[in-house]
Write an enzyme that holds these catalytic residues in place. Structure first.
Site, PDB file in Angstrom:
ATOM      1  N   ARG A 116      11.482  -6.755   4.468  1.00  0.00           N
ATOM      2  CA  ARG A 116      11.450  -5.350   4.875  1.00  0.00           C
ATOM      3  C   ARG A 116      12.065  -5.179   6.269  1.00  0.00           C
ATOM      4  O   ARG A 116      12.714  -4.181   6.546  1.00  0.00           O
ATOM      5  CB  ARG A 116      10.002  -4.834   4.871  1.00  0.00           C
ATOM      6  CG  ARG A 116       9.911  -3.354   5.154  1.00  0.00           C
ATOM      7  CD  ARG A 116       8.516  -2.821   4.945  1.00  0.00           C
ATOM      8  NE  ARG A 116       7.628  -3.160   6.042  1.00  0.00           N
ATOM      9  CZ  ARG A 116       6.320  -2.944   6.041  1.00  0.00           C
ATOM     10  NH1 ARG A 116       5.739  -2.423   4.981  1.00  0.00           N
ATOM     11  NH2 ARG A 116       5.590  -3.257   7.082  1.00  0.00           N
ATOM     12  N   LYS A 144       0.815  -1.219   0.000  1.00  0.00           N
ATOM     13  CA  LYS A 144       0.000   0.000   0.000  1.00  0.00           C
ATOM     14  C   LYS A 144       0.848   1.269   0.000  1.00  0.00           C
ATOM     15  O   LYS A 144       0.557   2.214  -0.726  1.00  0.00           O
ATOM     16  CB  LYS A 144      -0.931   0.018   1.228  1.00  0.00           C
ATOM     17  CG  LYS A 144      -1.931  -1.124   1.253  1.00  0.00           C
ATOM     18  CD  LYS A 144      -2.784  -1.066   2.512  1.00  0.00           C
ATOM     19  CE  LYS A 144      -1.987  -1.099   3.774  1.00  0.00           C
ATOM     20  NZ  LYS A 144      -1.706  -2.231   4.509  1.00  0.00           N
ATOM     21  N   ARG A 186      -0.185  -8.741  13.456  1.00  0.00           N
ATOM     22  CA  ARG A 186      -0.796  -7.738  12.558  1.00  0.00           C
ATOM     23  C   ARG A 186      -1.678  -8.410  11.502  1.00  0.00           C
ATOM     24  O   ARG A 186      -2.724  -7.900  11.136  1.00  0.00           O
ATOM     25  CB  ARG A 186       0.291  -6.879  11.910  1.00  0.00           C
ATOM     26  CG  ARG A 186       0.757  -5.749  12.855  1.00  0.00           C
ATOM     27  CD  ARG A 186       2.156  -5.278  12.576  1.00  0.00           C
ATOM     28  NE  ARG A 186       2.374  -4.856  11.223  1.00  0.00           N
ATOM     29  CZ  ARG A 186       3.536  -4.965  10.574  1.00  0.00           C
ATOM     30  NH1 ARG A 186       4.585  -5.483  11.188  1.00  0.00           N
ATOM     31  NH2 ARG A 186       3.659  -4.544   9.352  1.00  0.00           N
ATOM     32  N   ARG A 224      -9.765   0.947   9.555  1.00  0.00           N
ATOM     33  CA  ARG A 224      -9.211  -0.390   9.753  1.00  0.00           C
ATOM     34  C   ARG A 224     -10.158  -1.298  10.524  1.00  0.00           C
ATOM     35  O   ARG A 224      -9.826  -2.454  10.767  1.00  0.00           O
ATOM     36  CB  ARG A 224      -7.919  -0.269  10.542  1.00  0.00           C
ATOM     37  CG  ARG A 224      -6.684  -0.729   9.795  1.00  0.00           C
ATOM     38  CD  ARG A 224      -5.503  -0.330  10.648  1.00  0.00           C
ATOM     39  NE  ARG A 224      -4.332  -1.108  10.371  1.00  0.00           N
ATOM     40  CZ  ARG A 224      -3.329  -0.685   9.600  1.00  0.00           C
ATOM     41  NH1 ARG A 224      -3.393   0.469   8.986  1.00  0.00           N
ATOM     42  NH2 ARG A 224      -2.270  -1.431   9.442  1.00  0.00           N
ATOM     43  N   ARG A 278      11.870  -1.380  10.899  1.00  0.00           N
ATOM     44  CA  ARG A 278      10.652  -1.019  11.623  1.00  0.00           C
ATOM     45  C   ARG A 278      10.513  -1.915  12.842  1.00  0.00           C
ATOM     46  O   ARG A 278      10.638  -3.131  12.740  1.00  0.00           O
ATOM     47  CB  ARG A 278       9.436  -1.206  10.704  1.00  0.00           C
ATOM     48  CG  ARG A 278       8.902   0.105  10.164  1.00  0.00           C
ATOM     49  CD  ARG A 278       7.798  -0.112   9.198  1.00  0.00           C
ATOM     50  NE  ARG A 278       6.606  -0.730   9.805  1.00  0.00           N
ATOM     51  CZ  ARG A 278       5.426  -0.770   9.186  1.00  0.00           C
ATOM     52  NH1 ARG A 278       5.288  -0.256   7.988  1.00  0.00           N
ATOM     53  NH2 ARG A 278       4.392  -1.337   9.771  1.00  0.00           N
TER      54      ARG A 278
HETATM   55  P1  ADP Z   1       0.955  -2.384   8.147  1.00  0.00           P
HETATM   56  O1  ADP Z   1      -0.362  -2.231   7.471  1.00  0.00           O
HETATM   57  O2  ADP Z   1       2.040  -2.828   7.214  1.00  0.00           O
HETATM   58  O3  ADP Z   1       0.896  -3.216   9.380  1.00  0.00           O
HETATM   59  P2  ADP Z   1       0.926   0.491   8.874  1.00  0.00           P
HETATM   60  O4  ADP Z   1       2.071   1.400   8.681  1.00  0.00           O
HETATM   61  O5  ADP Z   1      -0.294   0.761   8.044  1.00  0.00           O
HETATM   62  O6  ADP Z   1       1.483  -0.963   8.632  1.00  0.00           O
HETATM   63  O7  ADP Z   1       0.477   0.497  10.404  1.00  0.00           O
HETATM   64  C1  ADP Z   1       1.408   0.243  11.428  1.00  0.00           C
HETATM   65  C2  ADP Z   1       0.725   0.303  12.796  1.00  0.00           C
HETATM   66  O8  ADP Z   1       0.158   1.624  13.009  1.00  0.00           O
HETATM   67  C3  ADP Z   1      -0.470  -0.638  12.990  1.00  0.00           C
HETATM   68  O9  ADP Z   1      -0.073  -1.946  13.350  1.00  0.00           O
HETATM   69  C4  ADP Z   1      -1.225   0.088  14.133  1.00  0.00           C
HETATM   70  O10 ADP Z   1      -0.602  -0.113  15.378  1.00  0.00           O
HETATM   71  C5  ADP Z   1      -1.054   1.546  13.766  1.00  0.00           C
HETATM   72  N1  ADP Z   1      -2.179   2.019  12.927  1.00  0.00           N
HETATM   73  C6  ADP Z   1      -2.091   2.423  11.628  1.00  0.00           C
HETATM   74  N2  ADP Z   1      -3.310   2.769  11.160  1.00  0.00           N
HETATM   75  C7  ADP Z   1      -4.188   2.567  12.184  1.00  0.00           C
HETATM   76  C8  ADP Z   1      -5.590   2.708  12.330  1.00  0.00           C
HETATM   77  N3  ADP Z   1      -6.370   3.141  11.323  1.00  0.00           N
HETATM   78  N4  ADP Z   1      -6.143   2.428  13.540  1.00  0.00           N
HETATM   79  C9  ADP Z   1      -5.398   2.013  14.550  1.00  0.00           C
HETATM   80  N5  ADP Z   1      -4.077   1.827  14.471  1.00  0.00           N
HETATM   81  C10 ADP Z   1      -3.466   2.088  13.307  1.00  0.00           C
END
Ligand code: ADP
Length: 189
Positions: A128, A14, A145, A89, A134
């Site tokens: 990654r 994404k 996740r 989400r 990260r």
């Molecule tokens: P990925 O989808 O690869 O796990 P992201 O960068 O989108 O990585 O998100 C990393 C972390 O940020 C998530 O595991 C969560 O802890 C937090 N996060 C991101 N977007 C949201 C959201 N909409 N609601 C709650 N937590 C979020």
């Protein structure tokens, strides 16, 4: 096409595709994950609040996330369009997003879903982890996740399918191929 969401499991690509789409459509790309990571790095109040959830692969509480997204979407650069990556989400966030859009007086044009099979996702995330450093890219947190995606995010994607807004795009293949598929999906919607 000016207001888009991009959804999909961790590792689907994404972030990479968001950057390209944002350039192609001339709209700002906003990633909730990036905002959280920047705030954690800067140890802001928001960052301190979010850190333990992000590191554990849990969703940051909706109250915190919803407020953050509403604030970000009122910035000048998002006035004429945006691509939102990582939000909503879960179903509560979908309702909050509906309210935010209603207050702004705008509507979503399309929800792009990037798909990839589990094996591919895990292999990309492990790779990654070696390059990006990260803190949430270690094996246990990656697994968690993916579980959170299955239990909370997949059902909320279904909601957008029922609304007729969803376009599924195969996330396997080169960055260029996936991008071409996305642009095709956007054109046809
Ligand atoms: P990925 O989808 O690869 O796990 P992201 O960068 O989108 O990585 O998100 C990393 C972390 O940020 C998530 O595991 C969560 O802890 C937090 N996060 C991101 N977007 C949201 C959201 N909409 N609601 C709650 N937590 C979020």
């Amino acid at each position: 096409m000016t207001r888009l969401l991009i959804v999909g499991p961790p590792g689907a690509g994404k972030g990479t595709q968001s950057t390209l789409i944002s350039e192609e459509l001339g709209i700002v790309a906003i990633s909730t994950g990036d905002i959280f990571r920047a705030n954690i790095k800067g140890q802001t109040e928001l960052g301190k609040e979010a850190q333990k959830y992000v590191d554990a692969g849990e969703l940051v509480p909706d109250s915190v996330t919803n407020r953050m997204v509403e604030d970000r979407l009122t910035w000048e650069d998002a006035k004429d369009g945006f691509l939102l990556d990582g939000y909503p989400r879960n179903r509560t966030q979908v309702s909050a997003m509906d309210e935010i859009l209603a207050r702004l007086g705008v509507e979503l044009d399309v929800v792009l879903e990037l798909t990839a099979d589990r094996e591919e996702l895990i292999s990309r995330l492990v790779k990654r982890a070696e390059t990006d450093g990260r803190t949430d890219d270690n094996e246990d947190v990656i697994r968690h996740r993916l579980e959170v995606f299955d239990s909370e995010t997949a059902p909320m994607i279904e909601e957008y399918r029922q609304r007729g807004l969803l376009k599924q795009v195969d996330g396997l293949g080169s960055v260029e191929d996936v991008n071409a598929r996305i642009m095709q999906a956007i054109k046809s919607s």
